[in-house]
Design a protein around this motif. Structure first.
Motif, PDB file in Angstrom:
ATOM      1  N   MET A   1      14.757  29.415  34.514  1.00  0.00           N
ATOM      2  CA  MET A   1      16.159  29.091  34.601  1.00  0.00           C
ATOM      3  C   MET A   1      16.953  30.371  34.807  1.00  0.00           C
ATOM      4  O   MET A   1      16.747  31.361  34.117  1.00  0.00           O
ATOM      5  N   GLN A   2      17.837  30.317  35.749  1.00  0.00           N
ATOM      6  CA  GLN A   2      18.667  31.470  36.067  1.00  0.00           C
ATOM      7  C   GLN A   2      20.000  31.363  35.342  1.00  0.00           C
ATOM      8  O   GLN A   2      20.706  30.370  35.473  1.00  0.00           O
ATOM      9  N   VAL A   3      20.329  32.367  34.556  1.00  0.00           N
ATOM     10  CA  VAL A   3      21.618  32.408  33.870  1.00  0.00           C
ATOM     11  C   VAL A   3      22.578  33.195  34.747  1.00  0.00           C
ATOM     12  O   VAL A   3      22.363  34.367  35.015  1.00  0.00           O
ATOM     13  N   ASP A   4      23.613  32.521  35.218  1.00  0.00           N
ATOM     14  CA  ASP A   4      24.606  33.183  36.056  1.00  0.00           C
ATOM     15  C   ASP A   4      26.002  32.789  35.584  1.00  0.00           C
ATOM     16  O   ASP A   4      26.171  32.121  34.560  1.00  0.00           O
ATOM     17  N   ASP A   5      27.007  33.209  36.319  1.00  0.00           N
ATOM     18  CA  ASP A   5      28.379  32.960  35.908  1.00  0.00           C
ATOM     19  C   ASP A   5      28.710  31.468  35.917  1.00  0.00           C
ATOM     20  O   ASP A   5      29.496  31.000  35.090  1.00  0.00           O
ATOM     21  N   ALA A   6      28.102  30.716  36.831  1.00  0.00           N
ATOM     22  CA  ALA A   6      28.351  29.269  36.886  1.00  0.00           C
ATOM     23  C   ALA A   6      27.825  28.587  35.619  1.00  0.00           C
ATOM     24  O   ALA A   6      28.490  27.718  35.044  1.00  0.00           O
ATOM     25  N   LEU A   7      26.625  28.967  35.192  1.00  0.00           N
ATOM     26  CA  LEU A   7      26.066  28.408  33.960  1.00  0.00           C
ATOM     27  C   LEU A   7      26.899  28.824  32.757  1.00  0.00           C
ATOM     28  O   LEU A   7      27.155  28.020  31.857  1.00  0.00           O
ATOM     29  N   LEU A   8      27.346  30.057  32.741  1.00  0.00           N
ATOM     30  CA  LEU A   8      28.175  30.537  31.643  1.00  0.00           C
ATOM     31  C   LEU A   8      29.482  29.749  31.586  1.00  0.00           C
ATOM     32  O   LEU A   8      29.951  29.386  30.498  1.00  0.00           O
ATOM     33  N   ALA A   9      30.068  29.450  32.727  1.00  0.00           N
ATOM     34  CA  ALA A   9      31.303  28.660  32.764  1.00  0.00           C
ATOM     35  C   ALA A   9      31.053  27.255  32.211  1.00  0.00           C
ATOM     36  O   ALA A   9      31.875  26.702  31.477  1.00  0.00           O
ATOM     37  N   LYS A  10      29.901  26.679  32.543  1.00  0.00           N
ATOM     38  CA  LYS A  10      29.550  25.351  32.032  1.00  0.00           C
ATOM     39  C   LYS A  10      29.356  25.394  30.513  1.00  0.00           C
ATOM     40  O   LYS A  10      29.820  24.508  29.795  1.00  0.00           O
ATOM     41  N   LEU A  11      28.677  26.432  30.029  1.00  0.00           N
ATOM     42  CA  LEU A  11      28.484  26.581  28.584  1.00  0.00           C
ATOM     43  C   LEU A  11      29.816  26.788  27.858  1.00  0.00           C
ATOM     44  O   LEU A  11      30.005  26.286  26.751  1.00  0.00           O
ATOM     45  N   GLU A  12      30.719  27.519  28.487  1.00  0.00           N
ATOM     46  CA  GLU A  12      32.051  27.700  27.913  1.00  0.00           C
ATOM     47  C   GLU A  12      32.755  26.357  27.747  1.00  0.00           C
ATOM     48  O   GLU A  12      33.345  26.072  26.706  1.00  0.00           O
ATOM     49  N   LYS A  13      32.669  25.545  28.774  1.00  0.00           N
ATOM     50  CA  LYS A  13      33.333  24.239  28.740  1.00  0.00           C
ATOM     51  C   LYS A  13      32.712  23.338  27.679  1.00  0.00           C
ATOM     52  O   LYS A  13      33.424  22.682  26.916  1.00  0.00           O
ATOM     53  N   LEU A  14      31.381  23.319  27.606  1.00  0.00           N
ATOM     54  CA  LEU A  14      30.695  22.468  26.644  1.00  0.00           C
ATOM     55  C   LEU A  14      30.944  22.904  25.205  1.00  0.00           C
ATOM     56  O   LEU A  14      31.006  22.076  24.295  1.00  0.00           O
ATOM     57  N   SER A  15      31.063  24.206  24.976  1.00  0.00           N
ATOM     58  CA  SER A  15      31.217  24.728  23.621  1.00  0.00           C
ATOM     59  C   SER A  15      32.676  24.942  23.222  1.00  0.00           C
ATOM     60  O   SER A  15      32.944  25.324  22.091  1.00  0.00           O
ATOM     61  N   PHE A  16      33.598  24.683  24.146  1.00  0.00           N
ATOM     62  CA  PHE A  16      35.020  24.899  23.895  1.00  0.00           C
ATOM     63  C   PHE A  16      35.301  26.342  23.477  1.00  0.00           C
ATOM     64  O   PHE A  16      36.147  26.602  22.624  1.00  0.00           O
ATOM     65  N   LEU A  17      34.566  27.278  24.096  1.00  0.00           N
ATOM     66  CA  LEU A  17      34.777  28.704  23.842  1.00  0.00           C
ATOM     67  C   LEU A  17      35.350  29.351  25.088  1.00  0.00           C
ATOM     68  O   LEU A  17      35.122  28.893  26.204  1.00  0.00           O
ATOM     69  N   LYS A  18      36.055  30.431  24.906  1.00  0.00           N
ATOM     70  CA  LYS A  18      36.549  31.224  26.027  1.00  0.00           C
ATOM     71  C   LYS A  18      35.982  32.622  25.890  1.00  0.00           C
ATOM     72  O   LYS A  18      36.192  33.293  24.882  1.00  0.00           O
ATOM     73  N   ILE A  19      35.219  33.035  26.886  1.00  0.00           N
ATOM     74  CA  ILE A  19      34.612  34.364  26.885  1.00  0.00           C
ATOM     75  C   ILE A  19      35.465  35.263  27.769  1.00  0.00           C
ATOM     76  O   ILE A  19      35.732  34.932  28.929  1.00  0.00           O
ATOM     77  N   SER A  20      35.881  36.385  27.225  1.00  0.00           N
ATOM     78  CA  SER A  20      36.738  37.292  27.986  1.00  0.00           C
ATOM     79  C   SER A  20      35.965  37.895  29.159  1.00  0.00           C
ATOM     80  O   SER A  20      34.738  37.998  29.144  1.00  0.00           O
TER      81      SER A  20
END
Length: 96
Positions: A1-20
């Motif tokens: 599995m490739q972790v990229d900015d798109a996956l990070l954006a999806k994880l942000e949305k699912l976790s209701f977190l905002k990463i600077s």
């Protein structure tokens, strides 16, 4: 599995977190390391390993189940409730 900015954006949305923005690259690198470590586990041959395998043959320590009630704790919790009676919370009726 490739972790990229798109996956990070999806994880942000699912976790209701905002990463600077200044932390995004660091988080992607850390998540990539975690995924790579977990991928290593798939290389292990577990065909002949019992599904109840444990590192120790000793059983888990069990303690006797003894009911215990400290009424002082109950009273200190209930004194903060809007309504309470006979050591219980009183809540509005919602089902008729």
């Amino acid at each position: 599995m490739q972790v990229d900015d798109a996956l990070l954006a999806k994880l942000e949305k699912l976790s209701f977190l905002k990463i600077s923005d200044d932390k995004r690259e660091e988080i992607v690198n850390q998540l990539s390391q975690i995924v790579n470590f977990v991928d290593n586990l798939s290389e292990l041959n577990t065909d002949n390993v019992d599904d109840k395998f444990a590192m120790s043959d000793e059983a888990t320590f069990l303690r006797e189940d003894i009911a215990f009630c400290n009424s002082e704790i109950n009273d200190s919790i209930l004194k903060n409730a809007p309504m309470a009676s006979d050591h219980f919370f009183i809540v509005p009726k919602i089902i008729e």
